[in-house]
Structure formats: C-alpha cells, structure tokens
Design a protein around this motif. Structure first.
Motif, PDB file in Angstrom:
ATOM      1  N   ALA A   1       0.857  -1.184   0.000  1.00 48.48           N
ATOM      2  CA  ALA A   1       0.000   0.000   0.000  1.00 48.48           C
ATOM      3  C   ALA A   1       0.891   1.231   0.000  1.00 48.48           C
ATOM      4  O   ALA A   1       1.858   1.305   0.765  1.00 48.48           O
ATOM      5  N   LEU A   2       0.576   2.183  -0.866  1.00 44.33           N
ATOM      6  CA  LEU A   2       1.383   3.393  -0.974  1.00 44.33           C
ATOM      7  C   LEU A   2       0.471   4.610  -1.003  1.00 44.33           C
ATOM      8  O   LEU A   2      -0.470   4.664  -1.795  1.00 44.33           O
ATOM      9  N   VAL A   3       0.748   5.568  -0.138  1.00 40.39           N
ATOM     10  CA  VAL A   3       0.037   6.843  -0.123  1.00 40.39           C
ATOM     11  C   VAL A   3       1.077   7.951  -0.196  1.00 40.39           C
ATOM     12  O   VAL A   3       2.054   7.951   0.565  1.00 40.39           O
ATOM     13  N   GLU A   4       0.868   8.876  -1.123  1.00 40.38           N
ATOM     14  CA  GLU A   4       1.755  10.031  -1.255  1.00 40.38           C
ATOM     15  C   GLU A   4       0.919  11.291  -1.079  1.00 40.38           C
ATOM     16  O   GLU A   4      -0.054  11.510  -1.804  1.00 40.38           O
ATOM     17  N   ALA A   5       1.289  12.111  -0.119  1.00 47.94           N
ATOM     18  CA  ALA A   5       0.555  13.341   0.175  1.00 47.94           C
ATOM     19  C   ALA A   5       1.508  14.519   0.058  1.00 47.94           C
ATOM     20  O   ALA A   5       2.676  14.436   0.444  1.00 47.94           O
ATOM     21  N   ARG A   6       1.002  15.615  -0.460  1.00 47.94           N
ATOM     22  CA  ARG A   6       1.779  16.844  -0.568  1.00 47.94           C
ATOM     23  C   ARG A   6       1.266  17.839   0.470  1.00 47.94           C
ATOM     24  O   ARG A   6       0.065  18.125   0.525  1.00 47.94           O
ATOM     25  N   LEU A   7       2.164  18.361   1.280  1.00 50.98           N
ATOM     26  CA  LEU A   7       1.805  19.319   2.323  1.00 50.98           C
ATOM     27  C   LEU A   7       1.925  20.733   1.762  1.00 50.98           C
ATOM     28  O   LEU A   7       2.943  21.092   1.166  1.00 50.98           O
ATOM     29  N   THR A   8       0.896  21.545   1.942  1.00 51.09           N
ATOM     30  CA  THR A   8       0.872  22.890   1.367  1.00 51.09           C
ATOM     31  C   THR A   8       0.307  23.892   2.359  1.00 51.09           C
ATOM     32  O   THR A   8      -0.252  23.528   3.399  1.00 51.09           O
ATOM     33  N   THR A   9       0.434  25.172   2.013  1.00 51.96           N
ATOM     34  CA  THR A   9      -0.218  26.243   2.770  1.00 51.96           C
ATOM     35  C   THR A   9      -1.502  26.707   2.087  1.00 51.96           C
ATOM     36  O   THR A   9      -2.111  27.683   2.535  1.00 51.96           O
ATOM     37  N   TYR A  10      -1.894  26.043   1.006  1.00 53.68           N
ATOM     38  CA  TYR A  10      -3.132  26.438   0.317  1.00 53.68           C
ATOM     39  C   TYR A  10      -4.340  26.237   1.216  1.00 53.68           C
ATOM     40  O   TYR A  10      -4.340  25.343   2.060  1.00 53.68           O
ATOM     41  N   PRO A  11      -5.365  27.111   1.110  1.00 56.44           N
ATOM     42  CA  PRO A  11      -5.589  28.131   0.077  1.00 56.44           C
ATOM     43  C   PRO A  11      -4.974  29.499   0.396  1.00 56.44           C
ATOM     44  O   PRO A  11      -5.320  30.476  -0.244  1.00 56.44           O
ATOM     45  N   HIS A  12      -4.076  29.565   1.371  1.00 53.34           N
ATOM     46  CA  HIS A  12      -3.461  30.843   1.713  1.00 53.34           C
ATOM     47  C   HIS A  12      -2.741  31.430   0.499  1.00 53.34           C
ATOM     48  O   HIS A  12      -1.937  30.772  -0.155  1.00 53.34           O
ATOM     49  N   GLY A  13      -3.047  32.675   0.186  1.00 52.81           N
ATOM     50  CA  GLY A  13      -2.406  33.355  -0.929  1.00 52.81           C
ATOM     51  C   GLY A  13      -3.070  33.168  -2.277  1.00 52.81           C
ATOM     52  O   GLY A  13      -2.711  33.852  -3.234  1.00 52.81           O
ATOM     53  N   ALA A  14      -4.035  32.241  -2.371  1.00 52.85           N
ATOM     54  CA  ALA A  14      -4.698  32.009  -3.654  1.00 52.85           C
ATOM     55  C   ALA A  14      -5.622  33.171  -3.999  1.00 52.85           C
ATOM     56  O   ALA A  14      -6.275  33.748  -3.123  1.00 52.85           O
ATOM     57  N   GLU A  15      -5.651  33.533  -5.272  1.00 51.17           N
ATOM     58  CA  GLU A  15      -6.515  34.616  -5.742  1.00 51.17           C
ATOM     59  C   GLU A  15      -7.784  34.067  -6.368  1.00 51.17           C
ATOM     60  O   GLU A  15      -7.751  33.070  -7.095  1.00 51.17           O
ATOM     61  N   THR A  16      -8.891  34.712  -6.083  1.00 53.56           N
ATOM     62  CA  THR A  16     -10.168  34.404  -6.724  1.00 53.56           C
ATOM     63  C   THR A  16     -10.721  35.698  -7.309  1.00 53.56           C
ATOM     64  O   THR A  16     -10.360  36.801  -6.876  1.00 53.56           O
ATOM     65  N   VAL A  17     -11.592  35.565  -8.296  1.00 54.51           N
ATOM     66  CA  VAL A  17     -12.191  36.732  -8.932  1.00 54.51           C
ATOM     67  C   VAL A  17     -13.703  36.568  -8.892  1.00 54.51           C
ATOM     68  O   VAL A  17     -14.232  35.495  -9.183  1.00 54.51           O
ATOM     69  N   ASP A  18     -14.415  37.626  -8.489  1.00 56.60           N
ATOM     70  CA  ASP A  18     -15.862  37.538  -8.380  1.00 56.60           C
ATOM     71  C   ASP A  18     -16.521  38.024  -9.675  1.00 56.60           C
ATOM     72  O   ASP A  18     -15.846  38.363 -10.655  1.00 56.60           O
TER      73      ASP A  18
END
Length: 332
Positions: free
Chosen positions: A24-41
């Motif tokens: 069994a293999l699990v690979e996870a990526r650790l991030t600071t998201y959604p901090h800093g992500a831009e959205t547009v309304d």
C-alpha cells in the motif's frame, strides 16, 4: 513578481508491505493552500485568501499561524503476482510519458513542467484499476500498463456510466554507460458536468438537472529517454483531441461570460538536452504547443530555455532554469 522565493513540493510517503505480494502506498503533498490564492468575483474584483488565525492552543495564545491543506498525490494498493501481471487499485498516477511516470523533482532534469502536464492532455491522476507487468531478455526490458478508470471527472466520482481507459507500452535497452527507453501511451474517455437547480413549489421540492458541458476525448503520445555516458536527452510528443458533439461546450476560464472551448486538436512537444560535467549539468529546454482551431488570441506557444543543475550529492541538488514564453498567431 520579478524576484521571490517560493515553496515547492513537500511530499510525504506512507509505504506499507504487510505481507508478501501486497503493498500500500500513499503520497501526500503538504501545502499552505488556500493561503495566498486569488479568486475573482462576478464584478471582476480579485480577492486574495488569507488563512492567518490565532494559535489558540499554544501556550501564548496570541501568535498567528497559517493553516493549510493536504494534496493527495496518490493512494493505491498493489498485488504482485508475476513479472508479467500485477494489479494496482486506487488513486494512481496515470502511466504515460516521462514526467508522470517519474514525477519526483530530484530525478527530473527540468524545473519547468511541460504544457502537456500543466494542462493535463491526459489526466495526471485517475481512480480505478490498473494491470501492469514487464519481461526481461538480456539487456532489453519490455513492459506495459493498462487501466480502466473514472477518467477526467470534475470530481472523484464519475457522473457518467461510461468508463475511461488507456494503456502504455515501453521498451528499455541498457548497456555499458548507455540506456535507451522508448514509450507509447494512449487514453480515451468522456467528461460530464451537470447543472442542478432546486425548485420549491406547492407540489413540493424538485431538482432540474441538465448538462453544463460534455465532451469525448482521446490522446496519443510517444516519448524517448536516452542516457549516453554524460549526455541525457528527454523528449515527448502528444496529440489531444476534444469533441463536444451535440452537447454544450466547456466554458473558458478568465474570459467573457458565454465563451466556450471549440472542438479542437492540441499538439504538444518538448525536448531536453543535458550534459554532466562533474557536479555541474547545464541543459537546454525547448517546448512547442499548437492548437487548432485556436480558442484565444494565439494558437502556438514556444518556450526556449536554459538551465543548470548542481549535484552536491545523489540526494541534494541546486536546480536553476530560465525560460522565455513566446506566443504566435500562425493562422494569420
């Protein structure tokens, strides 16, 4: 930004082999998201997400922390039967090309992802079942992988009854101070996204469902990896076809409302030439993408680049690269 440090991939691997033949293999990526992500309304206003919160469980209680998310790279169970036939089930990396089969930054030469990877001409990850195997005769290895999956679903669950499928075959020739790997990959599937509208009337609630967009697609690609003494060459080419038929077309992101993608062909190619001189490995990077018919202001992208990798040890490198992006309108 003209000059900034960035936080790249921090990947954590969980590898378990409870008994012979099973893994069994699990690979996870650790991030600071959604901090800093831009959205547009809807008004066109950009907003940046800020996830700073008070660390109320700390002894101080008044310091701030940034909470972030975890990206699931893959989660799979494998059963090894013979060299020629093994099974893999779960959320796995799609077996195609060079980058997706070996997606670790230390083992790849270039820092820049090819457009075929960024735009996922074939889905980079899929949920389903895969059979794979190989055989060796002298210095030659022949192998394959074939799978049935949900395909390119808008979310993990497949909203269609049809399933996607694909395969990869490769041949690896090794010798003294040299190695040549040739591969071919293919994929076919369909994608569906639905609109749902809840209506409440005197007769009770009801949900109206319609297709937001739907399309069928296929992709075929080939790749070559050559190591000759201190020279390393990597190149891939891929053709991607998207056909919406009589269904609504997929909307274009960051465009005028109502703008949709056409039925199209997308052609991708890149090449890397690297030469190792002691701890230093300079390399060239060249990439082309052609789109017909075009769905924007240009139909061809050209990326020339230069890079330098410094190998401090087999496990530590400094990787630098410069790439210029150029856009053309060949139809005109």
């Amino acid at each position: 930004r003209k000059l900034t440090f960035v936080l790249g991939n921090i990947n954590l691997y969980f590898d378990a082999q409870p008994t012979a033949g099973w893994r069994a293999l699990v690979e996870a990526r650790l991030t600071t998201y959604p901090h800093g992500a831009e959205t547009v309304d809807a008004s066109g206003q950009f907003n940046r997400t800020d996830t700073h919160v008070f660390d109320t469980n700390s002894p101080s209680g008044r310091n701030h922390v940034i909470w972030g998310g975890v990206i699931l790279e893959r989660a799979q169970i494998e059963h090894t039967m013979t060299d020629l036939f093994n099974l893999r089930v779960g959320y796995f990396l799609t077996p195609y090309g060079i980058w997706n089969v070996d997606h670790g930054t230390p083992t790849l030469i270039s820092l820049v992802l090819p457009a075929s990877q960024v735009e996922e001409a074939m889905p980079n990850r899929q949920l389903g079942v895969q059979a794979y195997g190989s055989t060796t005769a002298g210095d030659t290895e022949l192998g394959y992988a074939a799978y049935v999956t949900n395909g390119r679903a808008p979310f993990i669950e497949d909203p269609t009854d049809g399933k996607a499928g694909g395969a990869r075959v490769f041949a690896n020739f090794t010798g003294k101070n040299r190695s040549l790997r040739l591969g071919m990959s293919g994929y076919a599937g369909d994608t569906l996204e639905k609109n749902k509208v809840l209506t409440i009337s005197s007769s009770g609630p009801s949900v109206a469902i319609s297709n937001k967009y739907r399309y069928k697609e296929w992709a075929v690609g080939g790749d070559l990896s050559l190591d000759w003494k201190k020279l390393r060459i990597r190149t891939e080419g891929l053709v991607h076809r998207v056909d919406h038929g009589d269904s609504p077309h997929e909307p274009v992101s960051f465009a005028e409302p109502g703008t949709t993608h056409p039925n199209r062909y997308e052609y991708y190619w890149y090449s890397i030439f690297a030469y190792r001189m002691g701890a230093f490995e300079p390399y060239t990077y060249t990439e082309l993408k052609y789109l017909t018919p075009r769905d924007g202001s240009f139909d061809m992208t050209y990326l020339p680049g230069l890079g330098l990798n410094i190998h401090f040890s087999p496990y530590a490198q400094l990787k630098t690269q410069y790439v210029a992006a150029k856009f053309y309108r060949l139809k005109d």
